[in-house]
Scaffold this active site. Structure first.
Site, PDB file in Angstrom:
ATOM      1  CB  CYS A  92       4.434  -1.113  -4.757  1.00  0.00           C
ATOM      2  SG  CYS A  92       3.051  -0.951  -5.910  1.00  0.00           S
ATOM      3  CB  VAL A  93       1.384  -1.276  -0.634  1.00  0.00           C
ATOM      4  CG1 VAL A  93       0.155  -1.656   0.192  1.00  0.00           C
ATOM      5  CG2 VAL A  93       2.554  -0.968   0.282  1.00  0.00           C
TER       6      VAL A  93
END
Length: 193
Positions: A92-93
């Site tokens: 994810c980020v």
């Protein structure tokens, strides 16, 4: 906190890896033998490499986001890739909440790990792992469905309901409201006479 951790690719098993988006670089993907990527971001495009299959699930890291709708799909894909000799990276980020949640769901479904063990397993390999409270609720529900019992429950704290595995970490923190965001800070040491 070790900021270098955010750019590392953490091996969760011999075929499953967890990272932030910053760690997703072509040379690193190749060095780990990764054949598939599950991208759990709204804004970061997939890496375009030959012989690399990427799936992108556009979902935000928010307690109301229904990540559980993808638990089976992602766990099944990770298992399918493994059965065919491949390796999957989930990112994810930051590599803290969404991606960790998917890895934990996989460990429950295919490694038959109770949720608490899945969390500690991921946390040991990537210490910044910290799914949001909404994702914990979804994981608890998933564990009940997959394993027929629960190893983690939500408990009351000074910051509201949290998974009991966060109790020690939150014990020495207090809520400090801010005009822009909610911040949690360590509480001062108690005054001793």
């Amino acid at each position: 906190m070790d900021l270098a951790m955010f750019s590392q690719i953490a091996p969760i098993t011999d075929h499953l890896f967890l990272s932030s988006a910053a760690a997703v670089k072509s040379d690193r993907i190749r060095s780990f033998g990764i054949t598939h990527v599950i991208n759990l971001t709204l804004e970061i495009p997939n890496l375009n490499l030959p012989n690399l299959e990427c799936i992108q699930i556009h979902i935000e890291d928010a307690p109301h986001a229904r990540l559980s709708a993808y638990f089976d799909r992602c766990a099944d894909k990770i298992n399918h890739v493994h059965m065919r000799g491949g390796r999957t990276l989930v990112h994810c980020v930051a590599g803290v909440s969404r991606s960790a949640t998917i890895c934990m769901a996989y460990l429950m479904k295919y490694q038959r790990m109770p949720l608490d063990q899945a969390y500690y397993h991921c946390k040991k390999r990537r210490p910044v792992v910290h799914p949001n409270v909404g994702f914990w609720r979804q994981l608890i529900e998933y564990e009940r469905r997959i394993l027929g019992r629960n190893s983690v429950k939500m408990v009351s704290s000074s910051m509201g309901m949290i998974p009991e595995v966060y109790q020690e970490e939150f014990r020495n923190m207090v809520y400090v409201p801010s005009s822009h965001r909610n911040h949690y800070r360590p509480s001062p040491a108690p005054f001793r006479y």
